[in-house]
Design an enzyme around this catalytic site. Structure first.
Site, PDB file in Angstrom:
ATOM      1  N   LYS A   8       0.908  -1.318   0.017  1.00 36.14           N
ATOM      2  CA  LYS A   8      -0.148  -0.037  -0.090  1.00 36.14           C
ATOM      3  C   LYS A   8       1.118   1.334  -0.018  1.00 36.14           C
ATOM      4  O   LYS A   8       2.097   1.258   0.310  1.00 36.14           O
ATOM      5  CB  LYS A   8      -0.756  -0.083   1.237  1.00 36.14           C
ATOM      6  N   ASP A 135      -2.283  -1.138  10.307  1.00 34.97           N
ATOM      7  CA  ASP A 135      -2.319  -1.174   8.829  1.00 34.97           C
ATOM      8  C   ASP A 135      -3.075  -2.300   8.332  1.00 34.97           C
ATOM      9  O   ASP A 135      -3.456  -2.789   7.460  1.00 34.97           O
ATOM     10  CB  ASP A 135      -0.942  -1.070   8.224  1.00 34.97           C
TER      11      ASP A 135
END
Length: 279
Positions: A8, A135
């Site tokens: 990401k 995350d």
């Protein structure tokens, strides 16, 4: 089971302040990109052993690895243990701010739940994910982008129709996330470096951790300035706590050309990839 485990970038990361629990309150948008590890999980039967292998030397293979932490947390919540074999085929560098370990943990939670007969619902898996790392929950959502609040672990799917060409550049050194947050409050901006939000069609790109990280790692500040000067670059930012910098370009051809130029600028020890956001 064999699952793709994507990296990401943070299109923005705003730090709102320190919380009573010692963590920091944030607002962030995480966007999955086309660089991915492959996570393999095999259910061997009864027992409680976990064997972890990885193609990259230096990755911890013990209980400190987030993949094993995810497996242990899943078993604790499901109330049953098994013996497992995990293999991580790593393409995402560690200490890069790209969420590689978090993505691996999420893939393990998803695969373990499937192989064990789906004893846990998504809401429970998201709770477990948030306890492992801020995350991790984002990677459990079947959306290309998510907004994170709290420590970043409170996630909601985000509409993101853009397929953005981009270049990732990670120098040879990693940056520990806890260190970057610890330095945030007392850090200062470097003169001549752009920290202000960059206004883009998809939002305001800004990263509050650039201030402490750039103060110590001057190469990253210079790299951001250089990227913003390059042809076709729409915005440049550090991802998460670094050390990866990324630049969004207008076209895939421009990102490919920028990747070549960035490799020359940074030298052969840097990890450089052209990719794009997922849709």
């Amino acid at each position: 089971m064999e699952l793709s485990s994507p990296a990401k970038i943070n299109l923005w990361l705003r730090i709102l302040g320190r919380r009573p629990d010692g963590f920091h309150e944030v607002e962030t948008r995480l966007c999955k990109i086309g660089i991915a590890d492959t996570v393999s999980l095999e259910l061997l039967g009864t027992g409680n052993s976990v064997a972890l292998t990885c193609n990259v030397p230096g990755i911890p293979l013990d209980e400190s690895n987030l993949a094993i932490k995810a497996l242990r947390a899943f078993e604790q919540r499901a109330g049953k243990t098994h013996s497992w074999r995990i293999h991580l085929e790593k393409r995402i560098p560690s200490g890069a701010g790209l969420g590689g370990g978090s993505s691996n943990a999420a893939a393990i939670l998803r695969a373990a739940n499937e192989l064990a007969g789906q004893p846990l619902e998504l809401g429970t898996l998201l709770e477990i994910a948030g306890s492992i790392g801020a995350d991790v929950p984002c990677f459990l959502l079947d959306t290309p982008a998510a907004d994170g609040t709290g420590r970043g672990e409170q996630v909601t799917p985000a509409e993101f129709p853009w397929k953005l060409p981009l270049v990732l550049i990670k120098p040879a050194f990693p940056i520990p996330t806890p260190w970057a947050y610890k330095q945030w409050k007392d850090s200062q901006e470097l003169p001549g470096v752009l920290y202000a939000p960059q206004i883009c069609p998809w939002g305001e790109m800004v990263n509050g951790l650039e201030r402490p990280v750039f103060e110590k790692y001057r190469l990253l500040a210079a790299l951001k300035t250089w990227l913003l000067e390059q042809k076709g670059v729409q915005a440049a930012l550090m991802s998460g706590s670094g050390s990866t910098m990324f630049a969004i370009t207008r076209t895939g051809a421009e990102s490919a050309a920028l990747a070549e130029a960035a490799q020359q600028w940074c030298g052969e020890t840097a990890w450089v990839r052209a990719t794009e956001t997922l849709v």
